[in-house]
Design an enzyme around this catalytic site. Structure first.
Site, mmCIF file in Angstrom:
data_model
loop_
_atom_site.group_PDB
_atom_site.id
_atom_site.type_symbol
_atom_site.label_atom_id
_atom_site.label_comp_id
_atom_site.label_asym_id
_atom_site.label_seq_id
_atom_site.Cartn_x
_atom_site.Cartn_y
_atom_site.Cartn_z
ATOM 1 N N ASP A 1 2.493 4.188 4.474
ATOM 2 C CA ASP A 1 1.676 4.851 3.346
ATOM 3 C C ASP A 1 1.895 5.965 3.040
ATOM 4 O OD1 ASP A 1 0.570 2.287 3.258
ATOM 5 O OD2 ASP A 1 -1.446 2.891 4.111
ATOM 6 N N LEU B 1 -0.539 10.988 -7.820
ATOM 7 C CA LEU B 1 0.151 9.771 -8.098
ATOM 8 C C LEU B 1 -0.543 8.998 -8.983
ATOM 9 C CD1 LEU B 1 2.948 8.198 -7.267
ATOM 10 C CD2 LEU B 1 1.812 7.262 -5.417
#
Length: 523
Positions: free
Chosen positions: A290, A426
């Site tokens: 991640d 993001l």
């Protein structure tokens, strides 16, 4: 003299106030005009303390300058001693009072009080707050321990073995208005206790004059914040032979180095590195799938010397970021910051001008800013995610919860505080890309601040700039469409690089193909 609306540090008497306010049974008489009493707000508003600082102001006014201001000083000193009954008295003057040259410290010493009096001569026009705090703590330590210098033997780090007890250390440097000092002390005490090491005194935070006199009961000193404690640690080493640590335990690697340094000085067996690493989640999180997209993220760092250097090391070695800017406002730590910057192949920025910092930030085009409260404002104007890592800070950076920067838990806090703004960035980009879908509407709540990011405004401002592009270069529809797909926090840099490429190649119109070619060229 320089006029500014922001300063990273106050005058040195604010540093003296930090030491006095951090301690017990101490009072500070400050020769100052009425306007200098603003400093009280720093402790009641920023630190959210329930009591005022232990400071008495002489608060002279313009009409007093025609009379004997020295008598006003003596009157306030006498009243402060009778009312507060301190065990030690600090006496000094603010930058304005320094011009009058009443010498309040000398006046106090001539009044016959039966207590230690520390005369603080802090040059207000050449030094700043951190230096003032360091000098105050140094003078206080020196005054309270000077009588024991001649009679005391040099202290061996191995004395605890001879006495048949656990080793003792002092934790020096934490103070009010320091960044997360309260929680850092708890975390470091916990780590030391796990290693079989007792804490003798924590100073100045929570210490009394009696505690300062007990400093020499410990084997070594932990210099937790060099800006505040290094001068005192050097004096204790010079006069009592007390060793002190140089590693600041911020980040996993530094915490492990810190523990090993303490063990070496006290002749304790070294600990297993892998076992220590497992005490924090940061190493695993930073290696996880991640977190792969974090690798190579551009980060700009500015703050006090201690936190800026530590942040640079964590960013580079523990999170895989690329440090594109490093600086400090602490001139006392300039040499160390320059050395760190050299290792990272960046030029150190040593300044107390926030506009210079903002300009450097803009040129570096980072994807994350780590700085002070002012860098948060600057980053917000530039549309860049930011996390506060250093004083000066806002009340929101003094959390009620346990939130250290040092040790294992500090590493967890740092990971959350630094990475979450990037994750939000993001997410913001994905929403920007799919804003035409029916699920999304303009004006959605942004995670970058308390106001929404209007993507249309960003694009419109870019289009206006395009009309004035370098050398008359024009962006085509396909070029503009492709540019909008670039994450907003690096869009400006991509646009600038593409225009540079177009000028270099003599391309009058920038299409999507030109943007691809420019990307390949600069990569």
């Amino acid at each position: 003299m320089e006029l500014t609306l922001w300063t990273y540090e106050g005058p040195p008497h604010v540093g003296a106030m930090r030491i006095a306010s951090s301690m017990k049974d101490i009072h500070y008489v400050l020769h100052a005009p009425q306007g200098d009493t603003y400093a009280d707000l720093l402790f009641t508003m920023i630190e959210r303390r329930g009591q005022r600082p232990p400071v008495t102001y002489t608060t002279f006014q313009a009409r007093d300058l025609g009379g004997d201001t020295a008598e006003l000083v003596k009157k306030n000193i006498k009243e402060a001693v009778e009312r507060f009954k301190p065990k030690t008295l600090l006496v000094g003057e603010s930058c304005t009072a320094e011009l009058i040259q009443d010498q309040p410290g000398a006046l106090a010493k001539g009044m016959g009080f039966d207590m230690p009096i520390v005369n603080l001569e802090l040059p207000a026009y050449s030094k700043k707050e951190n230096w003032g705090a360091s000098e105050t703590f140094y003078q206080l330590t020196r005054t309270l321990l000077k009588e024991k210098v001649s009679s005391s033997e040099k202290i061996s780090p191995l004395r605890w073995k001879e006495l048949g007890r656990r080793p003792k250390v002092n934790i020096l440097g934490p103070s009010l208005l320091g960044f997360r000092c309260r929680d850092d002390v708890i975390e470091i005490q916990r780590i030391l206790s796990e290693q079989g090491i007792d804490t003798n005194v924590v100073a100045p935070l929570g210490a009394s004059p009696d505690d300062i006199e007990r400093l020499i009961d410990a084997e070594i000193n932990i210099c937790l914040y060099p800006e505040i404690a290094e001068a005192s640690c050097e004096w204790l080493k010079r006069n009592f032979g007390m060793e002190y640590t140089n590693t600041i335990p911020i980040g996993i690697k530094n915490t492990i180095e810190f523990i090993n340094e303490v063990h070496k000085k006290l002749d304790l067996p070294l600990t297993n590195k892998e076992e220590l690493e497992n005490k924090s989640k940061l190493p695993w999180y930073s290696k996880s799938v991640d977190s792969n997209y974090l690798t190579g993220k551009r980060v700009f760092i500015f703050g006090d010397g201690t936190h800026a250097i530590a942040a640079a090391k964590i960013a580079k070695e523990e999170l895989g970021f690329e440090v594109v800017g490093l600086g400090t406002y602490s001139r006392e730590m300039a040499r160390q910051v320059r050395a760190t910057a050299k290792d990272l192949n960046v030029e150190a920025l040593i300044t107390n001008n926030y506009l210079e910092v903002e300009d450097a930030m803009k040129k570096a085009a980072p994807e994350l800013v780590l700085g002070t409260q002012m860098e948060r404002h600057s980053a917000k104007r530039l549309g860049i995610p930011c996390s506060v890592i250093s004083t000066p800070m806002h009340v929101q950076d003094v959390p009620a919860r346990y939130s250290p920067q040092m040790g294992w838990e500090g590493a967890n806090v740092i990971f959350d505080d630094w990475v979450h703004p990037l994750m939000m960035g993001l997410e913001e980009h994905l929403i920007d890309m799919f804003k035409h879908d029916f699920e999304f509407v303009d004006g959605h709540q942004s995670h970058l601040g308390h106001t929404a990011t209007n993507t249309n405004n960003i694009l419109n401002s870019d289009e206006k700039k395009e009309k004035n592009s370098k050398e008359g270069i024009i962006w085509t529809e396909s070029g503009r469409a492709e540019l909008t797909k670039v994450p907003f926090f690096v869009r400006g840099k991509v646009k600038t690089n593409t225009e540079k490429y177009a000028i270099l190649r003599g391309i009058p119109e920038i299409s999507d193909e030109t943007l691809y070619d420019a990307k390949a060229y600069f990569n």
